[in-house]
Design a protein around this motif. Structure first.
Motif, short mmCIF file in Angstrom:
data_model
loop_
_atom_site.label_atom_id
_atom_site.label_comp_id
_atom_site.label_asym_id
_atom_site.label_seq_id
_atom_site.Cartn_x
_atom_site.Cartn_y
_atom_site.Cartn_z
N ALA A 1 46.12 32.46 19.39
CA ALA A 1 45.28 32.24 20.58
C ALA A 1 44.46 30.98 20.43
O ALA A 1 44.29 30.21 21.39
N PHE A 2 43.97 30.72 19.22
CA PHE A 2 43.20 29.49 18.97
C PHE A 2 44.08 28.25 19.18
O PHE A 2 43.67 27.30 19.84
N LEU A 3 45.30 28.28 18.62
CA LEU A 3 46.20 27.14 18.79
C LEU A 3 46.58 26.94 20.25
O LEU A 3 46.66 25.80 20.74
N LEU A 4 46.79 28.04 20.97
CA LEU A 4 47.12 27.94 22.39
C LEU A 4 45.98 27.32 23.18
O LEU A 4 46.19 26.41 23.99
N CYS A 5 44.76 27.76 22.92
CA CYS A 5 43.60 27.21 23.63
C CYS A 5 43.39 25.73 23.31
O CYS A 5 43.14 24.93 24.21
N VAL A 6 43.53 25.37 22.05
CA VAL A 6 43.37 23.96 21.68
C VAL A 6 44.46 23.12 22.33
O VAL A 6 44.20 22.03 22.86
#
Length: 101
Positions: free
Chosen positions: A12-17
Motif C-alpha cells: 500500500a505504501f509503494l502504491l501510494c508513493v
C-alpha cells in the motif's frame, strides 16, 4: 514466518508513493519510475497471497509476466522519451505541446 499484513502495508505504501509521483511530477523518466513502483506494489501482493498456498504457483508466474511486461514497457517508453528529448530538448512533459505527423 512474516505475517501477510506486513506485505500489504508495504504494498500500500509503494502504491501510494507511485500514484503521488505519477500525479505530481512532470519529468517523463520520473513518471516511469512511479509506474514501476505501482507494478512492484502489485507484485508484492501477488507473491504475498501466493505464499499461503504453496502447492499453487500462479502468483509467482503472474509476477514474472508482470515483470516482463514492465521491462518491455520501460524499453518502449524510454525510446519515446529519448526521441521527444532529441526533438524538444526537454524531458518535461508539460512543455511538449504539439505533435508532428
Amino acid at each position: 514466518m512474516i505475517p501477510i499484513y506486513h506485505f500489504l502495508i508495504l504494498s500500500a505504501f509503494l502504491l501510494c508513493v507511485g500514484i503521488v509521483v505519477v500525479l505530481t511530477k512532470k519529468n517523463g523518466i520520473v513518471i516511469l519510475m512511479g509506474i514501476e513502483l505501482i507494478f512492484n506494489a502489485a507484485n508484492i501482493n501477488l507473491i504475498a497471497f501466493s505464499q499461503y498456498d504453496p502447492s499453487l504457483v500462479q502468483g509467482q508466474v503472474f509476477t514474472l509476466f508482470v515483470m516482463i511486461v514492465a521491462a518491455a514497457e520501460v524499453a518502449v517508453a524510454m525510446a519515446i522519451i529519448l526521441q521527444v528529448y532529441q526533438y524538444y530538448q526537454t524531458s518535461d512533459l508539460d512543455e511538449v505541446n504539439e505533435l508532428k505527423g
